[in-house]
Design a protein around this motif. Structure first.
Motif, PDB file in Angstrom:
ATOM      1  N   THR A   1      -5.118   8.487  85.270  1.00  0.00           N
ATOM      2  CA  THR A   1      -4.939   8.923  86.663  1.00  0.00           C
ATOM      3  C   THR A   1      -5.215  10.409  86.856  1.00  0.00           C
TER       4      THR A   1
ATOM      5  N   GLU B   1     -13.033  11.959  87.583  1.00  0.00           N
ATOM      6  CA  GLU B   1     -13.544  11.057  88.617  1.00  0.00           C
ATOM      7  C   GLU B   1     -12.434  10.374  89.403  1.00  0.00           C
ATOM      8  N   GLY B   2     -11.399   9.946  88.690  1.00  0.00           N
ATOM      9  CA  GLY B   2     -10.307   9.242  89.355  1.00  0.00           C
ATOM     10  C   GLY B   2     -10.672   7.871  89.867  1.00  0.00           C
ATOM     11  N   SER B   3     -11.738   7.299  89.350  1.00  0.00           N
ATOM     12  CA  SER B   3     -12.156   5.957  89.761  1.00  0.00           C
ATOM     13  C   SER B   3     -12.738   5.241  88.551  1.00  0.00           C
TER      14      SER B   3
ATOM     15  N   SER C   1     -15.206   2.728  86.263  1.00  0.00           N
ATOM     16  CA  SER C   1     -16.524   2.127  86.021  1.00  0.00           C
ATOM     17  C   SER C   1     -16.514   1.550  84.616  1.00  0.00           C
TER      18      SER C   1
ATOM     19  N   TRP D   1     -11.730   4.891  83.458  1.00  0.00           N
ATOM     20  CA  TRP D   1     -11.247   5.626  84.623  1.00  0.00           C
ATOM     21  C   TRP D   1     -11.859   7.010  84.738  1.00  0.00           C
TER      22      TRP D   1
ATOM     23  N   THR E   1     -17.440  -1.750  89.045  1.00  0.00           N
ATOM     24  CA  THR E   1     -16.393  -0.795  89.419  1.00  0.00           C
ATOM     25  C   THR E   1     -15.015  -1.444  89.538  1.00  0.00           C
TER      26      THR E   1
END
Length: 696
Positions: free
Chosen positions: A414, A418-420, A422, A427, A486
């Motif tokens: 977290t 990027e915080g996202s 793939s 993460w 994603t």
């Protein structure tokens, strides 16, 4: 990263006293070629005469030893696992214990990891510690890359941003990271100050507390091929002391565990090393090695670590593929992808839905062992993104010692750049600055705790219920979007043991779809519809634990795994008891079972000039475990022909084509390869059908 090949569960165990993980140190290195020779059979690389057994109680273990005519080599009491030396090939010997009372699993002593390591780039290392020797001049690099003496792009503000975390007081103080690898150099100038004071050889069960003795041990091996562990250790724990380089957690301590000497020592010794590290104060285990497959013992060893609150990190691999390698793919383990200077996945890195995050793994500057000249070198691989991840975990554990493995994982995930999610980087790329920002909020700011799930499988059919042994269990988070790169929805897999249980430690809380399939027909044989499947849901609650797991009971409509089958042709164990058959006959299902050396005799009448073809349909064609062996005798018991494999190492069924020379009675004898070569084989999955044809 090094390669590993490799079902099952671990009941929660309290952390035992230090040094209690195995037998007393012997200092003796096994030298018997029969016990140490590595062979490959049926694509399984293993130590030829060694079997690993997971047992329920002492009586079951002793009965297994008696059954195999084995000698006990070593034991890991915490895992209820033993290493046995057997006279026959271990792959075949282990199969005779399938379904054996009180045996949770039996497998050959896997040696699927090979050396040298498969890190894709290793540039020549310089002797000495000087900047000039490496051709790396501080003036040629941005000043923010000089955190100690030499430039380290991996730690600069555009990558891990280490200094921001250090300035906030997060340097891994009080944290011990086990380096499960080849023996790390505890005397290197950048590492000596942060050695935890112990090092372990799991093969001889010897603990070293003297640096010189440890180096002497290394030099007794093949030191020219031992460097990997030193590189890895310096990624984590190199001291920030104004010389050389700094690790990301420069005040952490490292604990070397030598599982490459320089070749892989085998799964039993790896598991012994893992348990020793847990029992000797490791808070984090770094595993810069891996491969394909699934092994009961190593899975249980990592479950032991997770059950005791120890964070486990593993490198994702260097296969360039979207695939799950072990141990990175085991539930609860933090899998790391290698990133380049642009914070993108490297070309060589393995990736996939299971990965957690990315860290620098291309041309990182690390410590070279003193026995190879010392100094520093540039090296690449997920072997180094992994320990950067372990070091980031050490920053969390140093600030919040009671953080659970799942909380540590989510703290890293977290706070990435990027915080996202793939599939290529999990993460995202780790960021120590934002991680430090999270930690400054106090331990109550950490993400919530993970879950522990226990699944119990039973088979049900018209004859009642039986343990759901050897079933595959998949937990798939609800809402998973197949094919979406994603989609972060978690998915986990494990296999039940012979008690029908599968455990999932430190996984994401939430609602899961659970998929269960009965025992693999490649092992047990049978028809697809006899395997049975189940689809349902379960809830994994945050904070469930090894002592109080979330539980799911699955009743599977499937054929039970028959551990005591009836052979319709018995008794036919001698020439005088031979079962008559005729040409163009295919027998019912029969078994090489019921005794340690079962020979099944069949008689037929033939005439001179008959060309006969006898075929045993066994593991290669109908599943099950039987590697068949077939003999043809005449009436005077003269051996006319014999066959092991139709195609050596590929089709292990047996076939004989032979032209008879005279009229009379002939005999076909079916047994297993293990029995034919003098061993014992009494496996309830040793099923076969015998076909006899006249071809002219």
């Amino acid at each position: 990263m090094k390669r590993l090949g490799w079902n099952s569960w671990l009941l929660a165990l309290a952390l035992l006293a230090l040094g209690a993980c195995t037998q007393a140190p012997t200092g003796q290195r096994p030298t018997s070629p029969t016990s140490s020779a590595v062979v490959e059979r049926e694509g399984v690389r293993h130590l030829q005469h060694q079997v690993v057994v997971g047992y329920a109680d002492e009586g079951a273990l002793q009965e297994a030893i008696r059954h195999l005519g084995a000698t006990e080599v070593g034991r890991i009491p915490e895992l209820r696992a033993a290493l046995l030396s057997v006279s026959q090939d271990a792959l075949k010997a282990s199969r005779t214990l399938k379904g054996f009372p009180g045996i949770r699993y039996a497998e050959p002593h896997y040696a699927m990891v090979t050396a040298p390591k498969d890190d894709p780039v290793e540039k020549p290392k310089a002797s000495g510690g000087g900047v000039e020797a490496l051709g790396l001049r501080p003036l040629g690099n941005p000043s923010d890359q000089i955190l100690d003496e030499l430039p380290q792009y991996a730690l600069d503000p555009r990558h891990l941003d280490a200094k921001a975390a250090w300035d906030a007081g997060y340097e891994g103080q009080g944290v011990v990271v086990a380096i499960i690898d080849d023996p790390a150099d505890v005397t290197h100038p950048d590492l000596a100050a942060n050695w935890a004071g112990k090092a372990y050889d799991p093969v001889t069960n010897t603990v070293y507390t003297d640096a010189e003795a440890w180096v002497n041990f290394i030099e007794s091996l093949d030191p020219a091929n031992i460097s990997h562990g030193t590189f890895v250790a310096s990624t984590v724990s190199a001291a920030k002391d104004g010389q050389g380089i700094a690790g990301l957690a420069p005040k952490s301590k490292f604990l070397p565990v030598a599982i490459f000497q320089p070749s892989y020592v085998g799964d039993f010794y790896v598991a012994r090393g893992i348990v020793w590290a847990v029992n000797n104060g490791a808070h984090i285990l770094n595993n810069s090695w891996g491969g394909l497959g699934y092994g009961n013992l190593v899975k249980e060893a990592f479950d032991y670590a997770l059950a005791n609150g120890v964070v486990v990190v593993a490198s994702a691999g260097n296969s360039s593929k979207d695939e799950v390698r072990t141990p990175a793919g085991y539930p609860g383990i933090i899998a790391s992808v290698a990133a380049d200077g642009n914070r993108e996945k490297t070309d060589f890195s393995t990736y996939g839905r299971h990965v957690s995050s990315a860290a620098p793994g291309l041309d990182v500057l690390l410590a070279n062992p003193t026995w190879l000249g010392g100094g520093y070198g540039l090296i690449s691989g997920t072997s180094f993104s992994g320990p950067y991840t372990a070091a980031a975990a050490a920053l969390v554990k140093g600030a919040c010692p009671s953080a659970t493995p799942y909380q540590v994982r989510r703290a890293l995930e977290t706070t990435t750049w990027e915080g996202s999610f793939s599939r290529e980087k999990g993460w995202g790329h780790l960021n120590a600055r934002t991680l430090a920002n999270l930690l400054q909020g106090g331990c109550t700011a950490l993400p919530g705790k993970g879950s522990v799930v226990r699944v119990k499988v039973e088979y049900q059919n018209e004859r009642g219920r039986s343990p759901g042994l050897l079933a595959d269990v998949i937990l798939r988070g609800q809402g998973l979007r197949p094919g979406d790169p994603t989609d972060p929805t978690p998915i986990y897999w494990a296999r039940t043991d012979q008690n029908g249980e599968a455990w999932f430690y430190e996984i994401a809380p939430g609602t899961y779809e659970i998929y269960v399939a009965g025992a693999d027909l490649a092992l047990t044989g049978g028809l697809p519809e006899e395997r049975g499947t189940f689809v349902g849901t379960l809830v994994a609650n945050p904070g469930s634990s090894a002592s109080n797991p979330d539980f799911k009971w699955v009743l599977l409509n499937a054929a039970e795994v028959n551990l005591n089958p009836t052979d319709p042709y018995e008794p036919n164990d001698s020439l005088s008891q031979a079962t008559p058959i005729a040409y163009e006959t295919l027998t019912q299902l029969a078994y090489i079972y019921g005794g340690p050396q079962d020979f099944n005799w069949f008689s037929f009448q033939g005439q001179a000039g008959d060309t006969i073809k006898a075929r045993v349909y066994a593991r290669s064609s109908i599943g099950g475990t039987l590697d068949s062996y077939l003999y043809l005798y005449d009436a005077n018991r003269n051996l006319l022909a014999e066959n092991d494999d139709i195609v050596s190492g590929q089709i292990t069924d047996s076939e004989i084509t032979f032209t008879l020379s005279q009229d009379g009675t002939y005999y076909l004898v079916v047994t297993s390869y293990t029995i034919a070569t003098g061993g014992s084989d009494d496996n309830p999955f040793n099923k076969y059908r015998l076909e006899l044809r006249k071809t002219n």
